[in-house]
Scaffold this motif. Structure first.
Motif, PDB file in Angstrom:
ATOM      1  N   ASN A 312       0.832  -1.206   0.000  1.00  6.48           N
ATOM      2  CA  ASN A 312       0.000   0.000   0.000  1.00  6.48           C
ATOM      3  C   ASN A 312       0.867   1.257   0.000  1.00  6.48           C
ATOM      4  OD1 ASN A 312      -2.659   1.466   0.472  1.00  6.48           O
ATOM      5  ND2 ASN A 312      -1.511   2.084   2.286  1.00  6.48           N
ATOM      6  N   LYS A 313       1.948   1.223   0.752  1.00  7.33           N
ATOM      7  CA  LYS A 313       2.857   2.372   0.827  1.00  7.33           C
ATOM      8  C   LYS A 313       3.492   2.641  -0.540  1.00  7.33           C
ATOM      9  CE  LYS A 313       6.863   4.112   3.426  1.00  7.33           C
ATOM     10  NZ  LYS A 313       7.829   3.794   4.520  1.00  7.33           N
ATOM     11  N   LEU A 314       3.887   1.569  -1.242  1.00  3.25           N
ATOM     12  CA  LEU A 314       4.475   1.737  -2.566  1.00  3.25           C
ATOM     13  C   LEU A 314       3.444   2.281  -3.549  1.00  3.25           C
ATOM     14  CD1 LEU A 314       6.755   1.444  -4.605  1.00  3.25           C
ATOM     15  CD2 LEU A 314       6.036  -0.942  -4.962  1.00  3.25           C
ATOM     16  N   TRP A 315       2.212   1.806  -3.452  1.00  2.86           N
ATOM     17  CA  TRP A 315       1.150   2.310  -4.336  1.00  2.86           C
ATOM     18  C   TRP A 315       0.964   3.815  -4.147  1.00  2.86           C
ATOM     19  CZ3 TRP A 315      -2.065  -0.674  -7.672  1.00  2.86           C
ATOM     20  CH2 TRP A 315      -3.114   0.049  -8.272  1.00  2.86           C
ATOM     21  N   GLU A 316       0.888   4.237  -2.896  1.00  2.00           N
ATOM     22  CA  GLU A 316       0.695   5.662  -2.617  1.00  2.00           C
ATOM     23  C   GLU A 316       1.907   6.474  -3.071  1.00  2.00           C
ATOM     24  OE1 GLU A 316      -2.028   7.064  -1.708  1.00  2.00           O
ATOM     25  OE2 GLU A 316      -3.108   5.174  -1.427  1.00  2.00           O
ATOM     26  N   LEU A 317       3.098   5.934  -2.870  1.00  2.00           N
ATOM     27  CA  LEU A 317       4.311   6.606  -3.321  1.00  2.00           C
ATOM     28  C   LEU A 317       4.316   6.731  -4.845  1.00  2.00           C
ATOM     29  CD1 LEU A 317       7.035   7.775  -2.321  1.00  2.00           C
ATOM     30  CD2 LEU A 317       8.008   5.485  -2.616  1.00  2.00           C
ATOM     31  N   SER A 318       3.943   5.648  -5.525  1.00  5.31           N
ATOM     32  CA  SER A 318       3.899   5.645  -6.986  1.00  5.31           C
ATOM     33  C   SER A 318       2.865   6.636  -7.500  1.00  5.31           C
ATOM     34  CB  SER A 318       3.581   4.233  -7.501  1.00  5.31           C
ATOM     35  OG  SER A 318       4.539   3.290  -7.055  1.00  5.31           O
ATOM     36  N   SER A 319       1.750   6.728  -6.807  1.00  4.16           N
ATOM     37  CA  SER A 319       0.719   7.697  -7.186  1.00  4.16           C
ATOM     38  C   SER A 319       1.274   9.120  -7.148  1.00  4.16           C
ATOM     39  CB  SER A 319      -0.488   7.587  -6.248  1.00  4.16           C
ATOM     40  OG  SER A 319      -1.114   6.327  -6.373  1.00  4.16           O
ATOM     41  N   GLY A 320       2.074   9.393  -6.133  1.00  2.00           N
ATOM     42  CA  GLY A 320       2.703  10.712  -6.044  1.00  2.00           C
ATOM     43  C   GLY A 320       3.701  10.950  -7.161  1.00  2.00           C
ATOM     44  N   TRP A 321       4.451   9.926  -7.511  1.00  2.96           N
ATOM     45  CA  TRP A 321       5.435  10.062  -8.589  1.00  2.96           C
ATOM     46  C   TRP A 321       4.780  10.417  -9.923  1.00  2.96           C
ATOM     47  CZ3 TRP A 321       8.130   4.834  -7.184  1.00  2.96           C
ATOM     48  CH2 TRP A 321       8.983   5.035  -6.098  1.00  2.96           C
ATOM     49  N   VAL A 322       3.632   9.804 -10.209  1.00  2.46           N
ATOM     50  CA  VAL A 322       2.995  10.022 -11.506  1.00  2.46           C
ATOM     51  C   VAL A 322       1.898  11.089 -11.458  1.00  2.46           C
ATOM     52  CG1 VAL A 322       3.480   7.656 -12.209  1.00  2.46           C
ATOM     53  CG2 VAL A 322       1.235   8.187 -11.237  1.00  2.46           C
ATOM     54  N   GLY A 323       1.569  11.556 -10.246  1.00  2.00           N
ATOM     55  CA  GLY A 323       0.553  12.592 -10.116  1.00  2.00           C
ATOM     56  C   GLY A 323      -0.848  12.133 -10.434  1.00  2.00           C
ATOM     57  N   GLU A 324      -1.145  10.869 -10.141  1.00  4.25           N
ATOM     58  CA  GLU A 324      -2.465  10.284 -10.428  1.00  4.25           C
ATOM     59  C   GLU A 324      -2.901   9.393  -9.275  1.00  4.25           C
ATOM     60  OE1 GLU A 324      -4.382  10.527 -13.194  1.00  4.25           O
ATOM     61  OE2 GLU A 324      -3.047  11.340 -14.738  1.00  4.25           O
ATOM     62  N   LYS A 325      -4.200   9.392  -8.998  1.00  2.36           N
ATOM     63  CA  LYS A 325      -4.776   8.491  -8.015  1.00  2.36           C
ATOM     64  C   LYS A 325      -5.597   7.434  -8.755  1.00  2.36           C
ATOM     65  CE  LYS A 325      -3.658  10.265  -3.898  1.00  2.36           C
ATOM     66  NZ  LYS A 325      -2.999   9.501  -2.826  1.00  2.36           N
ATOM     67  N   PHE A 326      -5.257   6.166  -8.555  1.00  5.98           N
ATOM     68  CA  PHE A 326      -5.974   5.068  -9.179  1.00  5.98           C
ATOM     69  C   PHE A 326      -6.576   4.158  -8.118  1.00  5.98           C
ATOM     70  CE2 PHE A 326      -2.339   5.837 -12.195  1.00  5.98           C
ATOM     71  CZ  PHE A 326      -3.084   6.496 -13.147  1.00  5.98           C
ATOM     72  N   LEU A 327      -7.826   3.749  -8.311  1.00  5.52           N
ATOM     73  CA  LEU A 327      -8.523   2.836  -7.408  1.00  5.52           C
ATOM     74  C   LEU A 327      -8.460   3.339  -5.968  1.00  5.52           C
ATOM     75  CD1 LEU A 327      -7.428  -0.611  -8.877  1.00  5.52           C
ATOM     76  CD2 LEU A 327      -9.653   0.469  -9.108  1.00  5.52           C
TER      77      LEU A 327
END
Length: 327
Positions: A312-327
């Motif tokens: 979950n932490k990696l997902w949230e970090l990745s969301s920040g990197w790409v500037g998008e929220k998914f699911l």
């Protein structure tokens, strides 16, 4: 999965599950000539009940055109599209996703096969992230997220992402994923981190998709060691043998004997990804890891890829990197 083994070929898998292939749309990254992704596409094209559309995503049309030509030779009725994709450039990923959406309203199977391995010199992506992490994980995270509407439009879509047993080389380095701007760079630790990220992305995608009530399943796959696939172009035989010796020593220090994997052909190497894409026996097993055409038990996995909090932490970090929220 049935009687499949490490020697099973991709074509055998496709023929066993041809009903899942019929009329489906497949999106595949990294399908340059001689790659596992290209071989998977050839197998799909030879199905007795062929797919409707195969969409190939990669950096170079020149390298992928021979694959398109071969698919046409195998079955000219299959619609085949090429769309440019550079996974190390988020702008390219966004443009690619828009073009995919323009040519298809639904995606039955997305195969995230592209990747790079053990780059000798430290380098960063267009967006400033360590290159293996960007090309293997961040680009695929963004691409998958942007294509979620098309995946949700399918009756029961699957996302298949390639990892490797290299994930065992490193947990995800949350505090230093860019290796102190290259000062502490280690090619194998960087590869391990990227492959662990593929794993963790898949388990979290499976969890979130289920929580949202979608019909999207996600699987992560180790295809085997396939030297002819092109993945090891950045690794000399000398470097590979040194890595194997270091691995043996690390296992020996723990009192465990290390037995290297036997090599696979591309025909064998693409079989597990096709099992993950097609096999009916995987219903209800979203989030699973497959190797040698079989689901691997959780007891055989390293702890960091079983940690839901880290995923979950990696997902949230990745969301920040790409500037998008998914699911």
């Amino acid at each position: 999965m049935q009687n499949f083994t490490r020697e099973t070929t991709g074509l055998e898998v496709v023929k066993a599950f041809q009903e899942q292939v019929t009329g489906s749309t497949f999106v595949i990254t990294g399908p340059s000539k001689d790659s596992l992704a290209a071989e998977a596409a050839y197998c799909l094209a030879q199905s007795p009940s062929p797919p409707a559309h195969i969409i190939l995503l990669g950096r170079s049309e020149i390298k992928i055109q021979p694959v398109i030509d071969r698919i046409s030779e195998l079955n000219s009725s299959i619609k085949t599209s090429y769309i440019k994709l550079d996974l190390s450039d988020n702008k390219s990923v966004r443009t690619c996703a828009e073009q995919v959406q323009a040519v298809t309203s639904k995606i039955d199977v997305l195969i995230n096969s592209a990747g790079i391995m053990a780059l000798e010199e430290y380098s960063v992506s267009t967006d400033g992230y360590e290159m293996q992490l960007a090309a293997c994980h961040i680009g695929h995270f963004l691409l998958t997220g942007l294509l979620l509407p098309q995946l949700q439009a399918a009756k029961a879509a699957r996302v298949v992402t390639l990892t490797s047993m290299g994930y065992e080389a490193s947990d995800f380095r949350f505090e230093d994923f860019n290796f102190n701007s290259g000062k502490t760079y280690d090619r194998w630790a960087a590869y391990g981190q990227a492959k662990a990220a593929n794993f963790m992305f898949t388990t979290e995608l499976a969890r979130r998709a289920a929580a949202k009530g979608t019909a999207i399943s996600a699987f992560v796959v180790h295809p085997g060691v396939v030297l002819s696939s092109g993945i090891m172009k950045a690794v000399s035989m000398e470097h590979l043998m040194k890595a194997l010796e270091d691995t043996k020593a690390a296992y020996a220090a723990q009192g465990v004997e290390y037995v290297p994997e036997q090599l696979k052909t591309v025909e064998q190497g693409c079989s597990t990804m096709l099992v993950a894409a097609l096999a009916s026996g995987l219903d209800g097993k979203s989030g699973s890891f497959l190797k040698d055409c079989q689901v691997v038990g959780a007891e055989q996995l390293k702890p960091w890829v079983k940690d839901q909090e880290k995923a979950n932490k990696l997902w949230e970090l990745s969301s920040g990197w790409v500037g998008e929220k998914f699911l």
